[in-house]
Design a protein around this motif. Structure first.
Motif, PDB file in Angstrom:
ATOM      1  N   SER A  71       0.795  -1.218  -0.160  1.00  0.00           N
ATOM      2  CA  SER A  71      -0.067  -0.083   0.178  1.00  0.00           C
ATOM      3  C   SER A  71       0.780   1.297   0.091  1.00  0.00           C
ATOM      4  N   TYR A  72       0.269   2.258  -0.549  1.00  0.00           N
ATOM      5  CA  TYR A  72       1.028   3.472  -0.592  1.00  0.00           C
ATOM      6  C   TYR A  72       1.667   4.194   1.056  1.00  0.00           C
ATOM      7  N   ASN A  73       0.951   3.554   2.077  1.00  0.00           N
ATOM      8  CA  ASN A  73       1.343   3.819   3.411  1.00  0.00           C
ATOM      9  C   ASN A  73       1.965   2.843   4.117  1.00  0.00           C
ATOM     10  N   GLU A 131       0.494   9.393  -5.320  1.00  0.00           N
ATOM     11  CA  GLU A 131      -0.327   9.025  -6.514  1.00  0.00           C
ATOM     12  C   GLU A 131      -0.566   7.878  -6.554  1.00  0.00           C
ATOM     13  N   SER A 132      -1.620   7.186  -6.047  1.00  0.00           N
ATOM     14  CA  SER A 132      -2.008   5.688  -5.976  1.00  0.00           C
ATOM     15  C   SER A 132      -3.130   5.472  -6.839  1.00  0.00           C
ATOM     16  N   TYR A 133      -3.270   4.061  -7.380  1.00  0.00           N
ATOM     17  CA  TYR A 133      -4.454   3.563  -8.312  1.00  0.00           C
ATOM     18  C   TYR A 133      -4.823   2.346  -7.922  1.00  0.00           C
ATOM     19  N   GLU A 161      -7.017   3.821  -4.668  1.00  0.00           N
ATOM     20  CA  GLU A 161      -6.842   5.057  -5.127  1.00  0.00           C
ATOM     21  C   GLU A 161      -6.711   6.115  -4.030  1.00  0.00           C
ATOM     22  N   TYR A 162      -5.455   6.870  -4.242  1.00  0.00           N
ATOM     23  CA  TYR A 162      -5.531   8.112  -3.278  1.00  0.00           C
ATOM     24  C   TYR A 162      -4.382   9.064  -4.188  1.00  0.00           C
ATOM     25  N   LYS A 163      -5.081  10.306  -4.278  1.00  0.00           N
ATOM     26  CA  LYS A 163      -3.887  11.455  -4.662  1.00  0.00           C
ATOM     27  C   LYS A 163      -3.748  12.309  -3.679  1.00  0.00           C
ATOM     28  N   ILE A 213       0.589  13.457   1.905  1.00  0.00           N
ATOM     29  CA  ILE A 213       0.677  13.056   3.467  1.00  0.00           C
ATOM     30  C   ILE A 213       2.050  13.200   4.161  1.00  0.00           C
TER      31      ILE A 213
END
Length: 377
Positions: free
Chosen positions: A12-14, A52-54, A41-43, A46
């Motif tokens: 995950s992006y985090n 920029e996640s899809y 999904e996240y743009k 943080i």
């Protein structure tokens, strides 16, 4: 200001390693950092890190690679850190044309058992060879390697030993650790299991040990704390059957908690367990949670994994065991109950080793320097 881009498909992006440790360390040293994941999904930003996640993990390989290429072309990084072969393959032309570094951060065994379990013999052999060749191709395309543990160096470090590399373990930053050393109550004990609930991760071995313990000490009040969840329907059915089979009186099951509060969630635990199966993949792993248990001051009982022995040697704050020997493991718990001074010594040892050796502050400088040198080459 140098730009560093993290690309990952399966994290995950985090993610705790990527976001909370590596990206923040680079940010604190003046780098402009961006993370692209294909998990959700996240743009936005943080903590001054661009995300920029899809949510395209189920899309075609071409679509996923194109997503990475677009992010890369828009950001124009001087260094790319990739967690999987697909990301490395996606940006190979950008890396070559711009003569930048592409660091492969190897934290997972590739191919993993979960990747191969859906295939039957002889297709499984073919797929194993295919994925192994993909791994070697990713190693060929990369300019540098970071290995999460020594046991994950094979085969890349041996085929591409001429490339710069470093070992970067999964040590946690102390700001995410809550110390919770306990005085053991000889009448009541809380035994803790965390993470994915499955046979492979040792939930049945954990239950078998507790069952043996309650047979030996019927007057002992045993509290079971499980922090985690199943990941598919088969695991859910398997876990439900185990709960019926053992019918424990005092069991609490909590959903996985946010990363920052993980050690808080197990504060009341007396002993933390990880009795995963000792197969090839698990045996060559160095479980991340071990260092969080250590930081919290929790004595541990772990499967006797090669990855742990190679990195830490003999544990001063717990025991490495055969996960199927419930009899022997129950005796370890009983020994703690009968010798609370031994338990307390292990709890203090865990906290001491974390503070002196196994924390992020000790290694983050070498990571930042490795990235800097990859850019300055």
């Amino acid at each position: 200001m140098p730009k560093v881009l993290f690309l990952t498909t399966s994290h995950s992006y985090n993610d705790d390693r990527i976001f909370y440790h590596q990206a923040k360390a680079l940010r604190d040293n003046g780098y402009e950092v961006k993370i692209c994941s294909l998990q959700a999904e996240y743009k936005g930003f943080i903590d001054e890190i661009e995300i920029e996640s899809y949510a395209v993990l189920e899309e075609s390989i071409d679509h996923k690679m194109e997503t990475f290429r677009k992010v890369c072309n828009d950001f124009q990084p001087q260094c790319i850190i990739c967690s999987e072969p697909l990301a490395i393959a996606a940006v190979r032309n950008f890396v070559k044309e711009n003569k930048i570094s592409c660091i492969y951060d190897v934290t997972e065994w590739y191919p993993s058992l979960s990747m191969l379990q859906k295939y039957r013999f002889p297709a499984k052999i073919f797929q194993t060879v295919k994925f192994s060749l993909i791994q070697l191709y990713a190693g060929f395309l990369s300019t540098h390697f970071i290995f999460g543990e020594t046991t994950k160096k094979f085969p890349l470090a041996y085929f591409f030993g001429f490339k710069k590399q470093m070992i970067l373990p999964y040590y946690p930053d102390s700001i995410y650790i809550r110390e919770s050393i306990k005085q053991l109550d000889t009448d009541t004990i809380t035994l803790c299991y965390t993470g994915q609930i499955s046979k492979d991760k040792g939930i049945e071995n954990f239950f078998s040990t507790i069952d043996k313990l309650r047979q030996k000490m019927p007057t002992l009040h045993i509290r079971i704390l499980i922090i985690g969840s199943t990941v598919d329907g088969d695991d859910e059915l398997y876990f439900s059957a185990l709960l019926k089979q053992y019918s424990f009186d005092h069991i609490e099951i909590r959903k996985p908690t946010a990363f920052e509060r993980f050690t808080e969630s197990l504060a009341e635990a007396d002993i933390c367990f990880d009795l995963r199966e000792i197969n090839f993949e698990n045996n060559h792993s160095l479980p991340i949670k071990l260092f969080y248990f250590m930081g919290a001051g929790k004595p541990v009982v772990y499967s006797d994994l090669k990855g742990i022995r190679k990195h830490l040697g003999t544990l001063s704050f717990g025991r490495l065991v055969d996960p199927h020997h419930a009899e022997a493991i129950s005796e370890i718990i009983i020994n703690y109950i009968r010798n609370p001074e031994s338990y307390h010594a292990h709890a203090l040892n865990a906290r001491k080793e974390f503070k002196e050796q196994y924390n992020w502050d000790r290694i983050k400088g070498s990571f930042v320097d490795f990235v800097k040198r990859s850019i300055d080459k």
